[in-house]
Design a protein around this motif. Structure first.
Motif, PDB file in Angstrom:
ATOM      1  N   THR A   1       0.837  -1.198   0.000  1.00 42.76           N
ATOM      2  CA  THR A   1       0.000   0.000   0.000  1.00 42.76           C
ATOM      3  C   THR A   1       0.875   1.251   0.000  1.00 42.76           C
ATOM      4  OG1 THR A   1      -1.763  -1.200   1.115  1.00 42.76           O
ATOM      5  CG2 THR A   1      -1.848   1.193   1.256  1.00 42.76           C
TER       6      THR A   1
ATOM      7  N   ASP B   1      -3.354  -1.558  -4.858  1.00 43.15           N
ATOM      8  CA  ASP B   1      -2.424  -1.696  -3.730  1.00 43.15           C
ATOM      9  C   ASP B   1      -2.298  -3.127  -3.212  1.00 43.15           C
ATOM     10  OD1 ASP B   1      -4.789  -2.085  -2.237  1.00 43.15           O
ATOM     11  OD2 ASP B   1      -3.856  -1.173  -0.477  1.00 43.15           O
TER      12      ASP B   1
ATOM     13  N   PHE C   1      -7.996  -1.953   1.527  1.00 46.12           N
ATOM     14  CA  PHE C   1      -8.175  -2.528   2.860  1.00 46.12           C
ATOM     15  C   PHE C   1      -6.773  -2.497   3.467  1.00 46.12           C
ATOM     16  CE2 PHE C   1      -8.468  -6.510   5.532  1.00 46.12           C
ATOM     17  CZ  PHE C   1      -9.414  -6.035   6.420  1.00 46.12           C
ATOM     18  N   GLY C   2      -6.405  -1.331   3.994  1.00 49.43           N
ATOM     19  CA  GLY C   2      -4.996  -1.087   4.327  1.00 49.43           C
ATOM     20  C   GLY C   2      -4.674  -1.284   5.793  1.00 49.43           C
TER      21      GLY C   2
HETATM   22 MN    MN Z   1      -1.968  -3.197   1.815  1.00 48.84          MN
END
Ligand code: MN
Ligand code: GDP
Ligand code: PGA
Ligand code: MN
Length: 599
Positions: free
Chosen positions: A271, A294, A317-318
């Motif tokens: 990401t 990402d 969805f980091g």
């Molecule tokens: Mn990620």
């Protein structure tokens, strides 16, 4: 909001669907309803009003807590069950009829046994709950590379996240009606009991069944289960690649953009690299970075022989911890509104907070307890944000091009405290596939289990390849054929540590210096030194203006440790040997060739 259709009338589209492509979908929904016995069925249309109603339901039942609306409008906190915070690799199965098709890289169960086991858990599990039917599309809705699926779930949290992460609703349903084919995913949070939890994949049936977890990677079935495990299986049959890769565009001061796809294991920097902000001198010179994806990349050869890639997802969805104005300002800007946070801490004025964000002290930890540093971090190390990609300031204007973006370089990398230099380039495609296949990385909090243990994680796909790695490596090798115009392959390590245990490379925005060198190599402009493991830059081959590196850092980031690599290649030989006769001879031969030059 589309009218909720009361059980047992499950049908979408009315009686005229008899014999149409929607018939199979209607039949399956009815079967699932008969098994799980929900109180009501809701077909998701993806509308704003539907989303608003979902948020209201979850706020009412306490599964979403509103955050400070002045600083974070329309943003929410979800606290998961404390035993349900990460992917569960030991409970994740690939169920092919022949065990060898799943390979030693997967847990396997015979399909009939797996269905029986998990259907017994699903029986009656939605009593008193609403069953949501989520048609979704992975990839731009008009892209020939995109694929559709339908997830059935009893979790409104899953519906809300799927709406951000995929193209969900009416348009996806229309595409399913046109094409007929779709991946079937059945999910229930069940009792959230780690003893009654399974994530099962049936690639031959294009089916996923997930029970007992609400965590993203286990429950948002479009993501890891469909877009990686099932899609990798389909991609092999159809001649494309479904990979655990970010996609980023690097625009140089001349206005040329090169797209790079990079595979790093979970929580190893995808990401961040996808949203990189150039160092000041690069910004002033006119460098720009464009985020395409990402986490997941689907790519296939185009008419010109180059690989073209799409991001099958619509959101991020980091990992929250470590995300700050210094490390990832684009991510931080993206999550100021319309964001779902999971398992973060909160401040006195009810703002989301995590370790590494800033110097404030939180008052509540991720479990909602008064924060006590003695009890560990305030935010869970795998706490996450879910946000639409369109909120990212660096979101590429080409991110939704139906034909995808052309890839100039593929990058593999992991967390390696020792041995592995900052960057090296593979000699050719075959060597590059070996570099990917022999990737190692220290484990992280993204999966349950010990953190910091070195394991082999080929192409960052160890938890995600839906079939035997031996076949997967052969599939990768098969792209090298007449007419192909393949990207160069590189390996990076942002995580090399010094004797004091600290990272030697500044990382984050400064990683652009390494990407610039790669693009220089692609264009035949940058210099390197040949070594047995590939071509390494000297420190002088990178632009290191304003970067201060100690002599130890220069030595370890740009050096080549022959003895260390000799031992590493013994480990690689042993790893490749685990696949037995199924492994085509090309990679072991390449391993041997390099091992010989290391003597
Ligand atoms: Mn990620
Ligand atoms: P992903 O899960 O692969 O997308 O990884 P993230 O980009 O979310 O990063 C995971 C963790 O690694 C975060 O805590 C980041 O701050 C950290 N990280 C990311 N890039 C770098 C880097 O270049 N150097 C260092 N030292 N840490 C990084
Ligand atoms: P990550 O995605 O790769 O961004 O950590 C989630 C995961 O792999 O579990
Ligand atoms: Mn991932």
């Amino acid at each position: 909001m589309s009218a909720a259709i009361d059980y047992p009338d499950t049908r979408i589209g009315g009686s005229e669907t008899k014999g149409s492509q929607l018939d199979a979908l209607n039949q399956w929904v009815l079967q699932v309803a008969q098994l799980t016995e929900p109180a009501a069925i809701h077909w998701c249309d993806g509308s704003d009003s539907e989303y608003a109603a979902l948020l209201e339901t979850m706020q009412a039942d306490g599964s979403l807590l509103p955050l400070n609306t002045d600083t974070h409008p329309n943003s929410w906190l979800h606290r998961s069950d404390p035993d349900d915070v990460a992917r569960v690799e030991h409970l994740t199965f690939v169920c092919t009829s022949d065990r060898d098709d799943a390979g030693p890289n997967n847990h396997w169960m015979a399909p009939a046994e797996a269905h029986a086991k998990i259907d017994a858990l699903f029986a009656g599990c939605m009593r008193g709950r609403t069953m949501y039917v989520i048609p979704y599309c992975m990839g731009p809705i008009d892209s020939p590379l995109a694929r559709c699926g339908v997830e059935i779930t009893d979790s409104p949290y899953v519906v809300a996240n799927m709406r951000i992460m995929t193209r969900m609703g009416a348009a996806a349903l229309a595409r399913i009606e046109r094409e007929g084919a779709f991946v079937k995913g059945l999910h229930s949070i069940g009792e959230l009991d780690p003893e009654r939890r399974f994530i099962m994949h049936f690639p031959e049936e294009l089916t996923i069944k997930s029970y007992g977890s609400g965590y993203g990677g286990n429950a948002l079935l479009g993501k890891k289960c469909h877009a990686l495990r099932i899609a990798s299986y389909q991609a092999r049959q159809e001649g494309w690649l479904a990979e655990h890769m970010l996609i980023v565009g690097i625009e140089n001061p001349q206005g040329e953009t090169h797209y790079i796809a990079a595979a790093f294991p979970s929580a190893c920097g995808k990401t961040n690299l996808a949203m990189l902000i150039p160092p000041e001198s690069y910004r002033e010179a006119g460098w720009k970075v464009w985020t395409v994806g990402d986490d997941i990349c689907w790519m296939r050869p185009g008419a010109d022989g180059r690989l073209y890639a799409i991001n099958p997802e619509a959101g991020f969805f980091g990992v929250a911890p470590g995300t700050s104005a210094r490390s990832n300002p684009n991510a931080l800007a993206s999550i100021q509104r319309d964001t779902i946070f999971t398992n973060v801490a909160t401040t006195a004025d009810n703002q989301p907070w995590w370790e590494g964000l800033d110097e404030r002290t939180p008052v509540k930890d991720w479990r909602g307890r008064d924060h006590d540093p003695a009890k560990g971090p305030a935010a869970h190390p795998n706490s996450r944000f879910t946000v639409s990609a369109r909120q990212c300031p660096s979101y590429s204007p080409h991110a939704e091009d139906p034909q995808g973006v052309p890839i100039s370089a593929i990058v593999f990398g992991g967390r390696r405290a020792s041995l592995v230099p900052l960057v090296f380039e593979a000699r050719d495609w075959t060597h590059g596939v070996l570099v990917g296949a022999s990737m190692g990385s220290e484990t992280t909090a993204a999966a349950t289990g010990a953190v910091g243990v070195m394991r082999r994680d080929p192409m960052a796909m160890k938890p995600f390849c839906g079939y035997n790695f031996a076949d997967y490596f052969a599939h990768w090798l098969s792209f090298d054929k007449p007419g192909a115009n393949l990207p160069k392959i590189f390996h990076v390590n942002w995580f090399r540590k010094g004797d004091d245990g600290k990272f030697l490379w500044p990382g984050f925005g400064d990683n652009l210096r390494v990407l610039e060198w790669m693009i220089g190599r692609v264009k035949g402009e940058a210099e390197a030194v040949d070594t047995p493991i590939g071509a390494l830059p000297r420190a002088a081959d990178l632009n290191l203006e304003n970067v201060s590196l100690s002599p130890e850092a220069r030595e370890k980031l740009f050096g080549f440790d022959r003895d260390g690599w000799r031992a590493e290649f013994e480990g690689i030989a042993a790893y490749l040997g685990e696949f037995g006769g199924r492994m085509a001879p090309t990679l072991p031969a390449e391993q041997k060739r390099i091992a010989t030059t290391l003597q």
